[in-house]
Design an enzyme around this catalytic site. Structure first.
Site, mmCIF file in Angstrom:
data_model
loop_
_atom_site.group_PDB
_atom_site.id
_atom_site.type_symbol
_atom_site.label_atom_id
_atom_site.label_comp_id
_atom_site.label_asym_id
_atom_site.label_seq_id
_atom_site.Cartn_x
_atom_site.Cartn_y
_atom_site.Cartn_z
ATOM 1 N N HIS A 13 59.136 17.145 23.797
ATOM 2 C CA HIS A 13 59.983 17.687 22.988
ATOM 3 C C HIS A 13 60.117 18.917 22.648
ATOM 4 C CE1 HIS A 13 61.535 13.534 21.234
ATOM 5 N NE2 HIS A 13 60.686 13.219 22.174
ATOM 6 N N ASP B 60 62.037 27.240 20.775
ATOM 7 C CA ASP B 60 62.276 26.152 20.216
ATOM 8 C C ASP B 60 62.655 25.277 21.557
ATOM 9 O OD1 ASP B 60 62.653 24.214 18.382
ATOM 10 O OD2 ASP B 60 64.034 25.466 17.147
#
Ligand code: GDG
Length: 503
Positions: free
Chosen positions: A175, A388
């Site tokens: 992720h 991110d």
């Protein structure tokens, strides 16, 4: 064991650090399950229910009481799939979760090597704890089941499963970003960890850039590896087996967010925000408390905006919500203090007595309804992480902007930029003046341009929602012919050798 609790077909076994429920003990000693309603759970639910399945993860408790096992069973019965808890001691939590996962992998994979603490004891506990998760899988998986392991806490699980003789197909999804070779090579356990990832049959990354970084590290560290293919899924050929490597940008339940944002309650709340801040453009930032999210630099950019564009004073309000997270780590506590000092400094400098206060700051978790109302009310979404994996807030913001009359300012270093670059105003979060200029540009953007940009982004999120994400990952694991996997729309077509940034 295959098929137990399901329809008799091969099951899906999801493994993640934590279960999708938090278990808390009441004063009378009874355990209560609180559902964590994240997008991952929503997306996996139909597959878990249809194929029959199980979710393995930490319960959130440091004990293994009978009462807790009962709570797991009843929460699982309600959810429609089985829950299997992994018990972790306080010391394991300390070295595996706070230590290896959050003091080494998290900062290193977000390009912040100076924050890493490469304590060798962390690695040993990381391996032991990954072995515990593997034991839980061994106790429950049948050979036909598909095991899908999630995220950086559990990169060693496939090694432990193969060591125990499990032949099932194993998938892994990261992720967070995967770092460039320059950074990955700093990791003292780089070779073992890379080989551990190559024990999976399918490795999924958020973006083509993360995948390219992984491929380069594999080429540097594993002599025999040959990478083949084009499009969304590549193949790494090793001596005895093939490993598929794909880019699967995670997404959200578009329809549910859109529906929620259009509800009368959210519509009223959004209108109330505008009543409280009359005649103001609302700029919104929502982040977990984390040094990767770039909150202090964003505040400095906002200060710079007020300094250099005085005509915007009293015409903009910046709502910054910081959601409490990992508060027991000193680094996070220091970050909170830094943010609050900056907010105080900027408000102290520009606020007008009895009138305008430039930053509306909240340190708390919003209810879902509030979250949607903030998204819906904001004229500008200001999302500027230093790095991110994806950033779902960016996708949720666009989805909830049902009038399509607003602007997304997005960091080029968020995974979401590789999908939303044709609609968002991209910024380098380290460029304080550049971010300030971009906010200024957003406040002055012509409505037609706002609509066109927002529509492009919303269409892309609608087409590639979280159900698309689950489906493409699972198909990549089982399909025979990888030519069925062209590059997803909106992302650059590339093979590993010719990758370019999309912007
Ligand atoms: C990791 C990766 C990757 C936020 N504030 C509130 C709230 N939220 C929800 C949002 C969103 C989620 O939390 C945050 O997701 P992000 O993707 O933005 O960030 P991380 O938590 O860092 O997640 C990230 C993600 O995994 C998925 O792969 O995109 O890059 O770092 O869904 O809605 N929810 C509520 N109140 C809040 O105040 N209810």
């Amino acid at each position: 064991m295959s098929g137990e609790g399901g329809s008799g077909r091969d099951r899906l076994i999801v493994v993640s650090n934590r279960l999708p429920f938090a278990f808390r003990q009441d004063a009378d000693g009874r355990w209560r399950a609180e559902a964590g309603g994240g997008g991952l759970v929503t997306a996996l639910l139909p597959v878990l229910r249809n194929r029959g399945g199980m979710w393995i993860g930490w319960t959130g408790a440091t004990e293994e009481a009978d009462a807790l096992r009962e709570a797991l069973a009843s929460a699982g019965a309600g959810a429609g799939y089985r829950l299997e808890g992994v018990a972790l001691s306080a010391e394991e939590m300390d070295k595996f979760y706070l230590g290896f996962s959050n003091e080494i992998i998290w900062p290193l994979f977000h390009d912040l090597q100076s924050l890493c603490n490469f304590d060798p004891a962390y690695w040993r506990t990381y391996c032991d704890v990954n072995a515990k998760y593997a034991e839980a899988v061994m106790a429950n998986a049948g050979q036909g089941d598909f095991v899908w392991v999630h995220d950086y806490h559990l990169m060693n699980v496939a090694t432990e499963l193969r060591r125990r003789g499990l032949k099932s197909r194993l998938g892994f999804f990261l992720h967070i970003p995967f770092p460039s070779p320059d950074l990955f090579m700093k990791l003292p356990w780089r070779l073992t960890l890379l080989q551990a990832l190559l024990e999976f049959d399918l490795i999924g990354f958020q973006t083509a850039l993360d995948r390219r970084n992984f491929v380069q590290c594999a080429r540097m560290l594993v002599k025999e590896v040959q990478i083949e293919g084009r499009g969304q899924v590549l193949v790494a050929r090793l001596r005895s087996r093939d490993v598929r490597i794909g880019a699967f940008p995670i997404s959200i339940d578009f329809a549910a967010f859109q529906r929620g944002a259009a509800s009368p309650e959210v519509t009223d709340k959004a209108a109330e925000l505008h009543r409280l801040l009359p005649e103001r453009k609302i700029i919104l930032g929502i982040d977990r408390l984390d040094y990767t999210k770039g909150i202090p630099l964003r505040l400095k950019a906002f200060e710079n905006l007020l300094e250099r564009y005085p005509d915007l004073r009293e015409r903009v309000s910046f709502i910054q919500v910081v959601v409490p997270s990992r508060e027991d780590i000193p680094e996070y506590h220091r970050l909170r203090v830094e943010i609050e000092q900056l907010v105080g400094h900027i408000n102290g400098r520009f606020a007008r007595p009895g009138g305008w206060v430039p930053i509306w700051y909240e340190y708390r978790s919003l209810s879902r309804q509030e979250l949607l109302a903030y998204y819906r009310a904001a004229d500008i979404g200001l999302i500027t992480p230093l790095k991110d994996g994806m950033n779902l807030v960016a996708k949720e913001y666009c989805t909830c902007s049902i009038e399509e009359d607003c602007v997304l300012i997005l960091s080029e270093f968020a995974g979401a930029a590789s999908q939303l670059y044709r609609g968002a105003l991209l910024v380098n979060p380290y460029d304080i003046e550049g971010v300030a200029d971009t906010i200024h540009r957003a406040t002055a953007m012509h409505p037609e341009e706002r609509h066109a940009r927002m529509r492009r982004m919303r269409n892309s999120i609608r087409e590639q929602d979280v159900f698309w994400w689950v489906d493409s990952f699972l198909r990549a694991a089982i399909t025979k012919d990888l030519r069925a996997f062209p590059q997803p729309q909106g992302q650059p077509l590339e093979d590993v050798s010719e990758y370019q940034l999309p912007f």
